[in-house]
Motif scaffolding. Structure first.
Motif: not given
Length: 570
Positions: A406, A422, A426, A432, A434, A436-439, A481-482
Motif C-alpha cells: 500500500r 517509515r 516517505d 502511503m 491514497d 490508506h493509513t500505515f498499519h 494498511s488499515d
C-alpha cells in the motif's frame, strides 16, 4: 483341488513335453515406439546426462504443453534411467504438467494468477475467479505462488507473457492477441557495458595486475554480505571455498521465490553484465572450472537476456551453464538448488557437509546470489570506503529493498542499509497510497515476520530485527494498511509455505498444514499454535520449516486484538 490337479501345478514340464509355452512379457511400463521417436527427435544431439533431466522435461513441456506418461517412459529409456526416477522428478515441480494414463488432456494455454500476499491484497483472488469463469475451454486458469512482480500487482502470466496491474479485460485481450512470449525490457547490453568500463576489472584480475588477495580484502573491508537472505560474509565464503581442494565449481542462486522479492529480476533486466562480471570474478578467485546459473522459471525475460548476452562474452574462462527452474520455492535453499541442478527433486540436504565442502556433483562449490555478485565490481573499483560510506542508524552499505503493497510508488529502492520503514515509505515510495493509513509491514518477505506500524523506527538490516522475532532476509518489504487484516495476511503466507514444502521432513510437511488449518479458525488456539511453531523451528531440516511460523508468531505477539475475536476478548 484333487491330488492329480495339484501334481500338475507343482510339476515342472520340460519344454519338449509337447505343450506350447507363451512368449515371456517384459515387466513394467513398455515404451511406445511413436513416443520414443518423438523424444529422440526432440532431444536431437543434446547430451543424455542425468543432470540435464529437468532441461529435457522443459523441452517436452514447451513443445506439447504437457508431459504424457508415454513421453516420460520414452525419456527414461533414452536417458537410461528408471521410469520412477523421471516420474518423481517431473511430478515434484509445479511447472511440469504430467498427464497420467486416462487423465484428460490439458488445454494448450495456461494462465497463472498470482495469489501471494501483495497480489491477494490488490484483488488477485477476485481476478482468479473471474478468469476461471470467462477464460473459455481452450484455456486453463490456475493459481500460482509469487511470480516476482509484486510491484505491479496483481500479476498474471499468460503462457510466458506477464500482464502487470492485471484485470480480466487486459488478460483476455492478451490471450486474443496471442501475447504468450515475454517482452524484453530495455537493458544495458554488452557493447554499452564495455564502453562504460565494463570487464576492465575482470581483465586486470585475470592478468595478475590485481591480486586475489586485493579482491578478497576489498570484500572483507566493505563487509559485503550475501544478499539472498542468509547474509553470510562474501569474502569469508570465497576464502572457505578456496581453502578446499579442487576441482571447484560455482552455482548462482537466481531462484528468487520469496514472496515480496523481485530485486534480482530488476538487476538482470536492467544491467545484466554487472552481475556477469561479478560472477566471473568470483569464479576466477576460487578457480571454478564451471559456473551453473540457476534461474527461476518465472523469469523468462531475464533468461532470454542472459542467453543473448552470455553468447557475446569473449572466449576463455570457466564454462557457463544456464539452468532453468521449474516452479519450486524450495530450490532457493542452497542445497536443494544443487539437487535441482543435478536433475533431481529439490530436496534439501542434511548438513554437514556444507556445499563449500561437498557441493555440486560432490565438488567444493561457491554459491552466490545475483545481487551479491552485482556489487562486486563497484566495491573493488570504488573501494570498500565507498560502500561503507552509505548507511543510516550506524549501519553500513547499500540495500536493494523490494517494496510492495500500500505505497504510492512500489518497486526496487536502492537505499542506505539501516533505513527505517517509515523513512523508506516517505523518502523513497512517495508515501502511503491514497486513502490508506500505515498499519503493519513485513521487513523480510514471507518468512521475515510481521511488525506493527508503531515499530517503524527499527533499522532494516542484518542483526537488527532478530530480537523482535523477525529478520531482513532478502529485504522484501510489504506494506499493509488499515484496509488489510494482518491475521488474513499471516494465513496467506502459511498457505504458501504449506504448498511449497518439499515434504521431506514431517515437522514442515505436517506442521504447515496443521498450522494453516488452525489459523482458519475464527478464534486461534494460541497454546497449540505456539507448540506447533516451536516444533517446526526446532526439527525442520531447512529454513522453510524453521521460519514458516514467523508471521504466525508475530500476529500472536504484536496483534493480539486481531487473532482473538472482539467478543471473545470481552
Amino acid at each position: 483341488m484333487n491330488h492329480d490337479a495339484l501334481h500338475k501345478v507343482r510339476t515342472f514340464e520340460h519344454p519338449g513335453a509337447g505343450r506350447q509355452r507363451a512368449k515371456p512379457t517384459p515387466k513394467g511400463r513398455q515404451v511406445d515406439p511413436q513416443a520414443l521417436h518423438e523424444i529422440e527427435e526432440l532431444l536431437g544431439d543434446r547430451p543424455r546426462r542425468r543432470d540435464l533431466l529437468i532441461e529435457h522435461l522443459h523441452l517436452i513441456q514447451d513443445t506439447y504443453n504437457q508431459i504424457s506418461a508415454a513421453h516420460l517412459a520414452a525419456l527414461a529409456d533414452v536417458m537410461a534411467l528408471a521410469f520412477s526416477e523421471v516420474f518423481e522428478t517431473a511430478t515434484f515441480y509445479a511447472h511440469f504438467d504430467v498427464v497420467k494414463d486416462g487423465d484428460p488432456q490439458i488445454p494448450p494455454l495456461t494462465i497463472r494468477v498470482c495469489d501471494s500476499l501483495t497480489c491477494a491484497m490488490l484483488g488477485g483472488e477476485n481476478l482468479l475467479r473471474e478468469l476461471q469463469s470467462n477464460a473459455g475451454p481452450a484455456v486453463r486458469v490456475v493459481r500460482a505462488p509469487c511470480v516476482g512482480r509484486c510491484d505491479t500487482a496483481p500479476a498474471v502470466e499468460v503462457g510466458h507473457h506477464f500482464v502487470d496491474h492485471a484485470d480480466a479485460p487486459k488478460v483476455i485481450a492478451a490471450v486474443r492477441a496471442d501475447e504468450t512470449h515475454p517482452h524484453l525490457p530495455d537493458y544495458v547490453g554488452y557493447d554499452a557495458y564495455v564502453a562504460n568500463g565494463g570487464y576492465t576489472l575482470l581483465r586486470r584480475i585475470r592478468s595478475g595486475e590485481l591480486s586475489r588477495e586485493d579482491v578478497l580484502k576489498a570484500l572483507d573491508d566493505a563487509s559485503l554480505r550475501g544478499l539472498g537472505g542468509a547474509g553470510f560474509p562474501t569474502g569469508r565464503k570465497w576464502r572457505a571455498v578456496l581453502g578446499e581442494p579442487g576441482p571447484r565449481l560455482m552455482a548462482i542462486n537466481g531462484d528468487e521465490g520469496e514472496p515480496g522479492t523481485f530485486k534480482d529480476r530488476y538487476y538482470l533486466e536492467t544491467d545484466p553484465h554487472r552481475f556477469l562480471e561479478g560472477m566471473l570474478i568470483g569464479a576466477h578467485i576460487v578457480e571454478a572450472s564451471d559456473i551453473y546459473i540457476y534461474l527461476r522459471d518465472e523469469y523468462p525475460a531475464a533468461r532470454e537476456i542472459l542467453d543473448r548476452e552470455i553468447a557475446k562474452l569473449p572466449s576463455g574462462g570457466p564454462k557457463l551453464h544456464l539452468r532453468r527452474g521449474a516452479g519450486a520455492y524450495i530450490c532457493g535453499e542452497e542445497s536443494a538448488l544443487l539437487e535441482s541442478i543435478e536433475g533431481k527433486r529439490g530436496l534439501p540436504r542434511h548438513k554437514p557437509p556444507y556445499p563449500f565442502q561437498v557441493g555440486l556433483f560432490g565438488k567444493p562449490t561457491l554459491i552466490n546470489n545475483i545481487e551479491t555478485l552485482f556489487w562486486v565490481r563497484d566495491i573493488v573499483e570504488k573501494g570498500a570506503a565507498w560502500w561503507s560510506g552509505h548507511g543510516r542508524n550506524e549501519r553500513k552499505g547499500l540495500r536493494s529493498y523490494s517494496v510492495s503493497g500500500r505505497v504510492k510508488n512500489p518497486g526496487v529502492k536502492l537505499a542506505p542499509a539501516g533505513i527505517t520503514v517509515r523513512e523508506l515509505i516517505d523518502e523513497f515510495c512517495g508515501g502511503m497510497a491514497d486513502g490508506h493509513t500505515f498499519h503493519a509491514y513485513l521487513p523480510g518477505g514471507a518468512s521475515g515476520g510481521i511488525l506493527p506500524a508503531t515499530m517503524d523506527d527499527i533499522p532494516l538490516d542484518f542483526g537488527t530485527l532478530e530480537k523482535y522475532g523477525c529478520f531482513i532476509g532478502s529485504a522484501a518489504v510489504v506494506i499493509l494498511s488499515d484496509k488489510d487484516e494482518v491475521k488474513a495476511a499471516a494465513l496467506n503466507l502459511m498457505r504458501f509455505f504449506e504448498d511449497e514444502s518439499c515434504g521431506q521432513c514431517t515437522p514442515c510437511r505436517i506442521g504447515t498444514q496443521k498450522a494453516a488449518l488452525l489459523m482458519e479458525q475464527r478464534e486461534w488456539n494460541r497454546d497449540l499454535l505456539d507448540e506447533l511453531s516451536q516444533t517446526m523451528r526446532d526439527a525442520s531440516i531447512c529454513g522453510l520449516g524453521q521460519a514458516a511460523s514467523n508471521p504466525l508468531t508475530s500476529v500472536i505477539k504484536y496483534f493480539p486484538d486481531e487473532f482473538i475475536p472482539k467478543e471473545a476478548a470481552e
